[in-house]
Design an enzyme around this catalytic site. Structure first.
Site, PDB file in Angstrom:
ATOM      1  N   THR A   1       0.877  -1.175   0.000  1.00 23.85           N
ATOM      2  CA  THR A   1       0.000   0.000   0.000  1.00 23.85           C
ATOM      3  C   THR A   1       0.918   1.229   0.000  1.00 23.85           C
ATOM      4  O   THR A   1       2.095   1.129   0.387  1.00 23.85           O
ATOM      5  CB  THR A   1      -0.888   0.053   1.268  1.00 23.85           C
ATOM      6  OG1 THR A   1      -0.046   0.245   2.412  1.00 23.85           O
ATOM      7  CG2 THR A   1      -1.717  -1.215   1.422  1.00 23.85           C
TER       8      THR A   1
ATOM      9  N   HIS B   1      -3.923  -6.153 -10.622  1.00 22.89           N
ATOM     10  CA  HIS B   1      -4.393  -6.951  -9.476  1.00 22.89           C
ATOM     11  C   HIS B   1      -4.949  -8.304  -9.934  1.00 22.89           C
ATOM     12  O   HIS B   1      -4.876  -9.283  -9.202  1.00 22.89           O
ATOM     13  CB  HIS B   1      -5.389  -6.171  -8.598  1.00 22.89           C
ATOM     14  CG  HIS B   1      -6.684  -5.811  -9.241  1.00 22.89           C
ATOM     15  ND1 HIS B   1      -6.890  -4.662  -9.950  1.00 22.89           N
ATOM     16  CD2 HIS B   1      -7.859  -6.475  -9.265  1.00 22.89           C
ATOM     17  CE1 HIS B   1      -8.128  -4.612 -10.378  1.00 22.89           C
ATOM     18  NE2 HIS B   1      -8.749  -5.711  -9.985  1.00 22.89           N
TER      19      HIS B   1
ATOM     20  N   ASN C   1      -1.482  -1.443  17.443  1.00 23.36           N
ATOM     21  CA  ASN C   1      -1.412  -1.052  18.840  1.00 23.36           C
ATOM     22  C   ASN C   1      -2.518  -1.782  19.627  1.00 23.36           C
ATOM     23  O   ASN C   1      -3.584  -2.054  19.090  1.00 23.36           O
ATOM     24  CB  ASN C   1      -1.605   0.468  18.888  1.00 23.36           C
ATOM     25  CG  ASN C   1      -1.761   0.986  20.270  1.00 23.36           C
ATOM     26  OD1 ASN C   1      -2.847   0.954  20.827  1.00 23.36           O
ATOM     27  ND2 ASN C   1      -0.661   1.463  20.833  1.00 23.36           N
TER      28      ASN C   1
ATOM     29  N   CYS D   1       5.568   1.097  19.520  1.00 27.57           N
ATOM     30  CA  CYS D   1       5.189   2.426  19.997  1.00 27.57           C
ATOM     31  C   CYS D   1       5.488   2.578  21.484  1.00 27.57           C
ATOM     32  O   CYS D   1       5.251   3.622  22.063  1.00 27.57           O
ATOM     33  CB  CYS D   1       3.710   2.678  19.734  1.00 27.57           C
ATOM     34  SG  CYS D   1       2.664   1.477  20.548  1.00 27.57           S
TER      35      CYS D   1
END
Ligand SMILES: Cc1cc2nc3c(=O)[nH]c(=O)nc-3n(C[C@H](O)[C@H](O)[C@H](O)COP(=O)(O)O)c2cc1C
Length: 453
Positions: free
Chosen positions: A70, A105, A157, A191
């Site tokens: 992406t 694709h 997260n 993080c």
């Protein structure tokens, strides 16, 4: 806190000219064609390592890998660092200029034998669950050939992971689309937060891909759930193996290079080990599993091969972690893939003050009320049942599944509200009522033991 890598953030990477309509995706005879999709999770920084590990665990020269990215994933890796072809959104539109030109694709769909999306971030997960196809990767997924496996390794997260939407999206991918999850693990996230949601280890992902590739136990290694362990030496090769049969992989913070699912015979797994720290307190110890010798017993688990250079430190680490007296026994390990069994040493914990065989009632009562520094005892037990079912559907552990059933009964009668019940998708009526009133809050809250305690 784990320092973030020195990311060279770039929103557009012109690492090569976009592909032209004359570009062709050719399959190579006798090879396995793997597409790796990457999304905008920081775990994409492991892409190079993941590719290397897949090559390492797969037969040499038998696998061809291409990458689909992406735009956001490109903030976390640089295609010029890879030997593999990398396709991005620009190629989708540069390869198609007029009727008759290839649609990338669709060409990728035809080319691949398997699609592995690792990491799959929350955004792409949500888009896929809702059928959106606004970039090359999501279009590929939307057009995916359901006769071919699609694996995905979520990475996000903990707060994102525990959001109720994630549960819904995952359910759609797994149940409706039949995509196969390589579940996240618990660890310190990049993080800095500690919790569930980190991408599975590259070794784990690679061993799943290798097992698909080798056409053996493709579903078995879809999740790892380890904490209790036995250490054994594979004497012949002088390699150390760690046999995991208990709690989650969130503390497999020792290096390993191979994972082998299989059985240990002559032992049964029982919740006979008191846990005064991880799942309880010294005053109210919880319960973890241990192996108990039983002539006809078996225990299914995963064997981890520890590299030679790390053997000493791993023993030290594991000894410290479990801090209990173990006796050493030789047992036979039977890999699930039918490869020859081999002898190994296990350390069993019958000779220590925490060994406490009890009846099921007492085990249930203890588990439902205990929690320690690693979380609730209920979470431990239910996760173990969940992973056992998912990893080894061919193996039925009566003690474990009976315990799971009894724990759920206890949860219902005590109206225990532990977020693990929803995370694992147990459908308990009283939770559904709560969920409709304020599900998000329940999920966000810590364990509530108001009625159980
Ligand atoms: C440094 C950084 C790290 C991120 N890591 C994650 C992550 O691990 N998981 C996740 O779901 N989103 C993560 N995000 C947010 C995604 O990049 C964001 O949702 C993005 O829109 C995803 O786009 P994509 O799914 O199209 O690749 C991160 C964002 C930043 C800035």
């Amino acid at each position: 806190m784990i320092p973030l890598p020195n990311l060279n953030l770039r929103s557009v990477k012109e690492y090569r000219e976009p592909l032209s309509p004359s570009h062709r995706l050719l399959r190579s005879a006798g090879k396995y064609h793997l597409l790796i999709g990457v999304t905008g999770s920081v775990a994409t920084i492991k892409l190079q390592e993941l590719i290397a590990e897949i090559h390492k665990q797969s037969p040499p020269d038998k696998i061809v890998i291409k990458v689909v990215t992406t735009p956001n994933a490109m903030n976390f890796f640089n295609p010029i660092d890879l030997d593999e072809d990398v396709f991005d959104d620009r190629d989708e539109w540069s390869m198609w200029q007029s009727r008759g030109d290839p649609v990338l694709h669709i060409e990728l769909r035809k080319w691949a034998d398997t699609l592995l999306i690792a990491p799959l971030d929350a955004n792409s997960l949500a888009k896929i669950a809702h059928g959106l196809c606004d970039n090359l990767l999501t279009s590929l997924v939307r057009a995916w050939d359901f006769n071919k496996p699609l694996y995905f390794a979520p990475a996000m997260n903990t707060a994102m992971w525990e959001n109720p939407l994630t549960y819904q999206h995952m359910k759609t991918l797994k149940e409706l689309l039949q995509f196969r999850e390589i579940p996240p693990i618990e660890k310190e996230l990049m993080c800095g937060d500690k919790g569930y949601g980190a991408m599975a280890t590259v070794q784990m992902i690679a061993s799943i891909i290798a097992s698909v590739h080798n056409n053996c136990c493709p579903l078995v290694l879809s999740f790892i759930f380890i904490r209790s362990f036995n250490i054994r030496y594979f004497q012949k090769l002088h390699k150390m193996w760690v046999f995991g049969y208990g709690s989650l992989l969130w503390y497999t913070d020792f290096p390993y290079t191979e994972v082998v699912p299989g059985l240990v015979k002559g032992f049964s797994r029982r919740f006979y080990q008191l846990s005064p720290d991880h799942r309880g307190t010294p005053e109210q110890p919880g319960r973890a599993v241990t192996l108990v010798p039983e002539e006809k017993g078996t225990c299914w688990g995963l064997a981890y091969k520890v590299p030679e250079h790390a053997v000493e430190s791993t023993i030290e680490y594991l000894n410290f972690r479990e801090r209990a007296g173990y006796t050493c026994e030789q047992v036979e390990f039977h890999p699930d893939d039918g490869s020859p069994s081999f002898n190994l040493y296990v350390y069993i914990s019958l000779d220590n003050p925490y060994y406490n065989p009890s009846d099921m009632d007492e085990i249930v009562n203890t588990i439902i009320r205990s929690r320690g520094r690693s979380g609730t005892n209920l979470e431990y037990a239910l996760r173990l049942a969940d992973v056992q079912r998912r990893l080894a559907p061919h193996y039925y552990d009566h003690h474990l599944f009976e315990l799971e059933r009894r724990l759920l009964d206890a949860c219902i009668s005590l109206r225990v509200e532990d977020k693990i019940l929803q995370v694992l998708g147990y459908k308990l009526d009283y939770l559904a009522c709560n969920a409709s009133s304020d599900k998000a809050q329940i999920l966000a809250e810590d364990m509530i033991f108001s009625k159980a305690g």
